[in-house]
Design an enzyme around this catalytic site. Structure first.
Site, PDB file in Angstrom:
ATOM      1  N   SER A  86       0.795  -1.239   0.000  1.00 16.90           N
ATOM      2  CA  SER A  86       0.000   0.000   0.000  1.00 16.90           C
ATOM      3  C   SER A  86       0.819   1.276   0.000  1.00 16.90           C
ATOM      4  O   SER A  86       0.245   2.358  -0.131  1.00 16.90           O
ATOM      5  CB  SER A  86      -0.918   0.023   1.207  1.00 16.90           C
ATOM      6  OG  SER A  86      -1.935  -0.904   1.023  1.00 16.90           O
ATOM      7  N   LYS A  89       0.102   3.518  -2.796  1.00 17.35           N
ATOM      8  CA  LYS A  89      -1.086   4.377  -2.855  1.00 17.35           C
ATOM      9  C   LYS A  89      -0.711   5.859  -2.838  1.00 17.35           C
ATOM     10  O   LYS A  89      -1.479   6.705  -3.309  1.00 17.35           O
ATOM     11  CB  LYS A  89      -2.043   4.027  -1.705  1.00 17.35           C
ATOM     12  CG  LYS A  89      -2.689   2.658  -1.935  1.00 17.35           C
ATOM     13  CD  LYS A  89      -3.485   2.124  -0.769  1.00 17.35           C
ATOM     14  CE  LYS A  89      -4.051   0.738  -1.124  1.00 17.35           C
ATOM     15  NZ  LYS A  89      -4.490  -0.053   0.002  1.00 17.35           N
ATOM     16  N   TYR A 211      -4.587  -2.503  -9.604  1.00 16.11           N
ATOM     17  CA  TYR A 211      -4.370  -2.397  -8.155  1.00 16.11           C
ATOM     18  C   TYR A 211      -3.400  -3.486  -7.663  1.00 16.11           C
ATOM     19  O   TYR A 211      -2.494  -3.215  -6.877  1.00 16.11           O
ATOM     20  CB  TYR A 211      -5.722  -2.488  -7.428  1.00 16.11           C
ATOM     21  CG  TYR A 211      -5.577  -2.502  -5.929  1.00 16.11           C
ATOM     22  CD1 TYR A 211      -5.187  -1.364  -5.234  1.00 16.11           C
ATOM     23  CD2 TYR A 211      -5.792  -3.673  -5.204  1.00 16.11           C
ATOM     24  CE1 TYR A 211      -5.036  -1.388  -3.855  1.00 16.11           C
ATOM     25  CE2 TYR A 211      -5.645  -3.706  -3.826  1.00 16.11           C
ATOM     26  CZ  TYR A 211      -5.259  -2.557  -3.152  1.00 16.11           C
ATOM     27  OH  TYR A 211      -5.091  -2.588  -1.792  1.00 16.11           O
ATOM     28  N   TYR A 263      -3.566   3.412   8.122  1.00 13.69           N
ATOM     29  CA  TYR A 263      -4.812   2.696   8.390  1.00 13.69           C
ATOM     30  C   TYR A 263      -5.519   3.297   9.612  1.00 13.69           C
ATOM     31  O   TYR A 263      -5.473   4.506   9.821  1.00 13.69           O
ATOM     32  CB  TYR A 263      -4.561   1.195   8.586  1.00 13.69           C
ATOM     33  CG  TYR A 263      -3.511   0.589   7.676  1.00 13.69           C
ATOM     34  CD1 TYR A 263      -3.489   0.878   6.323  1.00 13.69           C
ATOM     35  CD2 TYR A 263      -2.543  -0.272   8.167  1.00 13.69           C
ATOM     36  CE1 TYR A 263      -2.543   0.309   5.488  1.00 13.69           C
ATOM     37  CE2 TYR A 263      -1.593  -0.853   7.330  1.00 13.69           C
ATOM     38  CZ  TYR A 263      -1.601  -0.545   6.003  1.00 13.69           C
ATOM     39  OH  TYR A 263      -0.659  -1.101   5.189  1.00 13.69           O
ATOM     40  N   VAL A 281       1.518  -3.613   3.886  1.00 15.13           N
ATOM     41  CA  VAL A 281       1.568  -4.860   4.649  1.00 15.13           C
ATOM     42  C   VAL A 281       2.791  -5.714   4.303  1.00 15.13           C
ATOM     43  O   VAL A 281       2.989  -6.759   4.917  1.00 15.13           O
ATOM     44  CB  VAL A 281       0.267  -5.693   4.533  1.00 15.13           C
ATOM     45  CG1 VAL A 281      -0.920  -4.954   5.117  1.00 15.13           C
ATOM     46  CG2 VAL A 281       0.001  -6.134   3.103  1.00 15.13           C
TER      47      VAL A 281
END
Ligand code: DON
Length: 327
Positions: A86, A89, A211, A263, A281
């Site tokens: 992530s 992102k 993704y 998160y 992660v």
């Protein structure tokens, strides 16, 4: 229709360095952190919901920082590649903003979610508008924006990562991407759910493939610290010598990282670390000290929120020892 955002004029001049770091012995500080984390190897759990990440040994730790004047300091396994997950992102929201500007905010919000990164729960209440671009739902909408906005989106992503990091062979890991798809039930559900509200325009499978590619990119700490340096330098990328985004937008992305980059532990990170940061992660975390440096730390053992356990500790010790928290 949401009320359009009215911004003032775009500010493009990088703000001058507000911090004098000449008195900091950065190699010594990184060495101290490395000594402190070594006895804790084995703590946390690798991301075992993705088969390809489950077996990553918990005896790796790397940390790298790149100062705005171009110095690199690093320690441990800082040149070993890992799955950036992530962290990507940050890069994709930048690409989406390059493509559609503030129109992005009609499709993705800018609020912390307080829920786990893969949660669908708020999507129903918000009619398919994800809370922020850093939770999976938001990243899937961002992927959709990139698919519509770039002729060759996958190539554009690879080029973006290579130009930002200065590392010409950054690429996806097919084994990880396949594993993501095989275990991607929630992402598949999320993308279909958003599409049902009309907030995904492209084929769901194409959005998911993009993704999964971004999650599967493999990079090391030095590459990753370089890849977000434009966020420390008011939008200017040293590696490519270009202004990637406006200074104002760099500030905005930093604020998103602060409020939603880790998160449902973003509050804890602000409290404990005090830097805009984005985790993945795979155990990596990038962080930005605006106008001073960008950093990346990697340790694959995660805490119960999915953030690198020793990565979080290392960044906490870094801001504690340097005083470089933004607060
Ligand atoms: O979507 C997933 O499950 C992963 N490929 C990425 C997860 C991650 O790093 C945390 N996401 N915000």
């Amino acid at each position: 229709m949401r009320e359009p955002i009215r911004n003032g004029p775009i500010q493009n001049e990088p703000i001058q360095n507000q911090f004098d770091i000449s008195g900091l012995d950065l190699p010594d500080i990184l060495g101290t952190i490395h000594e402190e984390v070594r006895p804790r190897f084995g703590e946390g759990r690798a991301a075992d919901y993705i088969d390809a990440l489950a077996g990553v040994p918990l005896d790796r730790f790397g940390m790298a920082l790149v100062t705005c004047d171009g110095r690199v300091h690093e320690v441990g396994d800082s040149r070993e590649r890992f799955s950036i997950q992530s962290i990507s992102k940050v890069h994709t929201v930048t690409m989406a903003l390059q493509a559609v500007g503030d129109a992005l905010w009609e499709r993705v919000d800018r609020e912390p979610s307080g829920d786990p990164f893969n949660s669908l729960i708020q999507l129903e209440y918000h009619r398919g508008i994800p809370r922020n671009p850093f939770m999976n739902a938001g990243a899937l909408v961002v992927s959709d924006v990139i698919l519509s906005g770039y002729g060759q989106p996958e190539q554009a992503l690879l080029e973006f990562m290579r130009s930002r990091s200065g590392s010409t062979d950054v690429g996806g890991d097919e084994v990880v991407a396949r594993s993501e798809r095989e275990s991607g039930f929630r992402n598949i559900a999320t993308a279909n759910f958003i599409r049902s509200f009309g907030n995904i325009e492209n084929e769901v499978d194409a959005v998911l493939d993009f993704y999964f590619l971004q999650c599967s990119l493999s990079m090391d700490c030095v590459d990753l610290a370089r890849s977000v340096q434009y966020l420390a330098r008011g939008g200017y990328c040293n590696a490519s010598g270009t202004q990637v985004i406006s200074t104002q937008l760099a500030t905005r992305i930093n604020s998103l990282m602060m409020t939603a980059g880790t998160y449902d532990a973003a509050g804890d990170f602000a409290f404990y670390v005090g830097l805009p940061a984005k985790s993945g992660v795979g155990g990596g975390i990038v962080a930005v000290v605006p106008h001073v440096m960008s950093l990346c730390v990697w340790y694959p053992g995660l805490d119960d929120k999915g953030n690198s356990l020793l990565g979080r500790y290392a960044l906490h010790r870094f801001t504690q020892m340097t005083g470089l928290s933004v607060f």
